[in-house]
Design a protein around this motif. Structure first.
Motif, PDB file in Angstrom:
ATOM      1  N   GLY A 117     -11.101  -1.369   7.202  1.00  0.00           N
ATOM      2  CA  GLY A 117     -10.652  -2.604   6.578  1.00  0.00           C
ATOM      3  C   GLY A 117      -9.134  -2.708   6.616  1.00  0.00           C
ATOM      4  O   GLY A 117      -8.454  -1.793   7.081  1.00  0.00           O
ATOM      5  N   GLN A 118      -8.637  -3.815   6.092  1.00  0.00           N
ATOM      6  CA  GLN A 118      -7.196  -4.061   6.128  1.00  0.00           C
ATOM      7  C   GLN A 118      -6.458  -3.381   4.983  1.00  0.00           C
ATOM      8  O   GLN A 118      -5.229  -3.292   4.992  1.00  0.00           O
ATOM      9  CB  GLN A 118      -6.920  -5.568   6.079  1.00  0.00           C
ATOM     10  N   GLY A 119      -7.194  -2.906   4.000  1.00  0.00           N
ATOM     11  CA  GLY A 119      -6.590  -2.199   2.880  1.00  0.00           C
ATOM     12  C   GLY A 119      -6.375  -3.082   1.666  1.00  0.00           C
ATOM     13  O   GLY A 119      -6.210  -4.299   1.781  1.00  0.00           O
ATOM     14  N   THR A 120      -6.385  -2.462   0.507  1.00  0.00           N
ATOM     15  CA  THR A 120      -6.090  -3.150  -0.745  1.00  0.00           C
ATOM     16  C   THR A 120      -5.183  -2.243  -1.574  1.00  0.00           C
ATOM     17  O   THR A 120      -5.424  -1.041  -1.686  1.00  0.00           O
ATOM     18  CB  THR A 120      -7.382  -3.523  -1.501  1.00  0.00           C
ATOM     19  N   GLN A 121      -4.125  -2.821  -2.130  1.00  0.00           N
ATOM     20  CA  GLN A 121      -3.115  -2.030  -2.832  1.00  0.00           C
ATOM     21  C   GLN A 121      -3.553  -1.722  -4.260  1.00  0.00           C
ATOM     22  O   GLN A 121      -3.990  -2.615  -4.996  1.00  0.00           O
ATOM     23  CB  GLN A 121      -1.777  -2.779  -2.848  1.00  0.00           C
ATOM     24  N   VAL A 122      -3.387  -0.477  -4.636  1.00  0.00           N
ATOM     25  CA  VAL A 122      -3.605  -0.039  -6.015  1.00  0.00           C
ATOM     26  C   VAL A 122      -2.296   0.545  -6.522  1.00  0.00           C
ATOM     27  O   VAL A 122      -1.747   1.460  -5.909  1.00  0.00           O
ATOM     28  CB  VAL A 122      -4.725   1.011  -6.107  1.00  0.00           C
TER      29      VAL A 122
END
Length: 126
Positions: A117-122
């Motif tokens: 996936g493109q990633g999600t910031q945490v």
């Protein structure tokens, strides 16, 4: 090729919780394992948790054991990463990956996956 889309990242205070979602466009014979990875600035990508679709088996990195839980909703073709008691060290871009790991020992290795996936910031604030 399988398509992977993550969601659910955000900003949370230390000790808080977040749930990440990973939706896979279609299940193929090559999608045997779904896993979450993370990468912090200046650090290498590391495997966090993996889910074996056929058996429901799970694997976790030592750094997240007892805090993170990976689950799957078969009907929605979605894998979740429930993150509790978050720490500032958990701050990173989180990626979901789908692929075919040879054995449990390779589930948390990037080379086992061909769909990302493109990633999600945490971001976890102290």
């Amino acid at each position: 090729q399988v398509q992977v889309v993550e969601s659910g990242g955000g900003l949370v205070q230390a000790g808080g919780s977040l749930r990440l979602s990973c939706t896979i466009s279609e299940r193929t014979v090559n999608t045997v394992v779904v896993a979450w990875f993370r990468q912090a600035p200046g650090k290498e990508r590391e495997g966090v948790a993996g889910f074996v679709i056929s058996s429901g088996g799970t694997v976790y990195a030592d750094s997240v054991k007892c805090r993170f839980t990976i689950t799957r909703d078969n009907a929605k073709n979605t894998v979740y990463l429930e993150m509790n008691n978050l720490k500032p060290d958990d701050t990173a871009m989180y990626y979901c990956a789908a692929g075919k790991a040879e054995n449990y020992g390779t589930i948390l290795l990037s080379k086992s996956y061909n769909g990302w996936g493109q990633g999600t910031q945490v971001t976890v604030s102290s």
